[in-house]
Enzyme design. Structure first.
Site, PDB file in Angstrom:
ATOM      1  CB  SER A 145      -0.944  -0.059   1.206  1.00 11.25           C
ATOM      2  OG  SER A 145      -1.899   0.960   1.148  1.00 11.25           O
ATOM      3  CG  ASP A 317      -6.898  -1.895  -4.327  1.00 15.35           C
ATOM      4  OD1 ASP A 317      -7.496  -0.829  -4.065  1.00 15.35           O
ATOM      5  OD2 ASP A 317      -5.757  -2.158  -3.908  1.00 15.35           O
ATOM      6  CG  HIS A 350      -5.983  -1.217  -0.570  1.00 13.49           C
ATOM      7  ND1 HIS A 350      -4.937  -1.266  -1.464  1.00 13.49           N
ATOM      8  CD2 HIS A 350      -5.476  -0.684   0.573  1.00 13.49           C
ATOM      9  CE1 HIS A 350      -3.849  -0.762  -0.887  1.00 13.49           C
ATOM     10  NE2 HIS A 350      -4.153  -0.414   0.341  1.00 13.49           N
TER      11      HIS A 350
END
Lengths: 371, 371
Positions: A145, A317, A350
């Site tokens: 991330s 995501d 995500h």
């Protein structure tokens, strides 16, 4: 409680990308496993926006970490083989110098006097940890991330410092949808009268604290970290039981999904420093690898040189879309790396890298097990 | 200014689905074209959450309407052929009775004393307009977004009242992702101290008004009404010019996408009554056609009987995903309707029906032009 946390002092002054400096700054980190004599078995993990350096449990700190099932003896990131380091980002309040830290030149917390923070600063601070541990070259740099963006910066700023790279659910630059979401999260905090231009009671133990803004920011985060598909299966239209409802509140919660978001917000609001959140969130918006490639993302990626890379993304995501993972894979391959690209269909969005441990383990474990 | 707005008095008391009643209530509407002597050329349009009944311009009111390029002489919804009616939803503040209206039993605005509102009530109020215009059966019922859900309710509650149906970017039930978004929008308003439990200065001309909550709610709305793909092309990472930035504001806007959201919020905040927004938003969450089908969505849809239907959706819509449009198409077909299903790839997300007039016009115009 046992604490496995270590600290690395940063050079003082520590120069920041956008012009400021920090004095007497530090970053927190943890390690697992043993560095071999050749110093060539080190794996560094850079985290998302909010986790601490406590990635997984250890004898010193048996509490479960944020990637507990991914790293440890015999796990995908195998601490029997690798010397694993996880660094708490510079600017985060989990032990590293951040806006809630005391500014040595005033004796008061920095708050908004903290210099402008970029992910390049996060990367450079992590590199200091690696350097002071005596490691010239990482066997592997893993970034998840926000930490994936910091990892790209790390490799650009420190050529030759990384042999292999694992890129997890990240982006080579912040795109406008992600910027819009993060900007709105920041705005919810900024507009909270109790934020008070950064002057709230630090550490969340006082009266004046932007609970409202932090709660909205966190809920919006959770909505964009997960996926509609997952929630259709998980929550559908299930109502709360009568005793779970806020009967006194007009327009109070009625559906399980609302209560789920509220639970997430409650756990987060007073456990993460709001100013630090603002600084790290903005740093994510600023990140753009095109700055290193004459304005071109692919050219920026082509300037990263690693031997091998694994790039993982997930089709659900919405914050770091699969197209951005494909870009990273293509760019690293164009630069000469042997790239494995894994596109998953995990329903969790995500956050899949934190939840779908089976598929992420298989990919990361398989990649690290190769010679 | 000329005004094409008409009002229809609702039966008094007007019974609401969830138990309350309204006295002396009304809904606003506009019409275009001429009702023929057989009364069989009427088209009713039900709107999304915020638009007024002013769908398109007319001699009486030449201002552009919210679907200006879709309806008018020679357009897809051809007012030379059809007698077109657009109704402002019950509970909306664009002329219909809503929480900002005066409660005749107290002489004060209803505010939170307004009875619980459902989309079935919105449908029944629209049906009253049609009935008082002397129309037994609509040639076509068009519903967009929230209005699409109200249209499904209309057809279930008034069997035989609709010959053909056009379903645009809507849903047979609210799913948890959409509920989460709307719940967070409502929460931003509820948490604004100036909302004051619904006691703010109505009409937006006073001091006490939940600007902050309404702004966050609107920005979150706009984010979910558009698509990441559109914004990549439209905004990319373009910065604001120096003079457009809020230099005084810490963490102020820097990217064009942030300024775009701010513009949307500024135009909306004081032009829509916050309590009305809360009531209509919650009504959308409550809507579930499964209530009419023994707990099953498809069974609920199978209880709707129309001769023909056009169902349109767009692949980039994250709020009303294409799968839900497919469900509607399947369910109406299973009930015996001749169904045209149009899946578009317009980049504009949920708002495509307001922007991609070319493709929506072709579909709707083609459907209405058939015998």
């Amino acid at each position: 409680m046992a604490d496995a946390r270590r600290y690395c002092k940063l050079p003082s002054p520590f120069a920041m990308k956008r012009g400021g400096v920090l004095h007497d700054a530090r970053v927190a980190y943890e390690t697992w496993g043993t560095l071999n004599s050749a110093c060539d078995n080190a794996v560094l993990v850079l985290t998302g926006l909010s986790p601490s350096a406590h990635m997984t449990s250890s004898a010193e700190d048996p509490a479960a970490g944020w990637w507990e099932d991914m790293a440890g003896p015999g796990k995908a990131i195998d601490t029997d083989r690798w010397f694993v380091i996880c660094v708490n980002s510079l600017g985060s309040d989990k032990g590293s110098t951040c806006p809630a830290s005391i500014n040595p030149s005033t004796g008061e917390a920095y708050r908004l006097d903290f210099p402008e923070l970029s992910l390049e600063d996060v990367a450079n601070a992590a590199h200091e940890v690696v350097r002071t541990l005596g490691i010239e070259r990482l066997a592997c740099l893993v970034g998840c991330s926000m930490g994936g963006m910091a990892a790209l910066a790390y490799m650009l700023l420190h050529p030759g410092a990384v042999r292999a790279h694992v890129s997890v659910d990240t982006a080579p630059q912040a795109q406008p949808f992600a910027i819009a979401i993060r900007s709105l999260q920041r705005e919810a905090i900024r507009l909270d009268p109790n934020w008070a231009n950064g002057g709230y009671d630090i550490h969340g133990d006082g009266e004046r604290y932007p609970d409202m803004g932090m709660s909205i920011a966190r809920k919006l985060g959770v909505i964009t970290y997960r996926s509609a598909m997952e929630w259709n299966g998980r929550f559908a239209r299930i109502r709360l039981d009568a005793e779970q409802r806020e009967e006194q509140q007009p327009f109070g919660f009625e559906f399980q999904v609302e209560s789920y978001l509220e639970g997430h917000a409650r756990r987060f609001v007073r456990s993460f420093d709001p100013n630090s959140y603002l600084y790290l969130s903005r740093a994510s918006d600023w990140f753009d690898i095109a700055e290193y490639g004459d304005g071109n993302v692919m050219e920026g990626l082509r300037r990263i040189h690693v031997e091998r890379a694994l790039v993982i993304g997930v089709s659900t995501d919405i914050l770091f879309p699969l197209e951005q993972q494909e870009q990273i894979a293509e760019g690293l391959a164009a630069a000469g790396a042997a790239v494995d690209f894994v596109a998953l269909d995990s329903p969790q969005g995500h956050d899949a890298f934190l939840v779908d441990i089976e598929n992420y383990s298989r990919a990361i474990g398989g990649f690290l097990a190769k010679p």
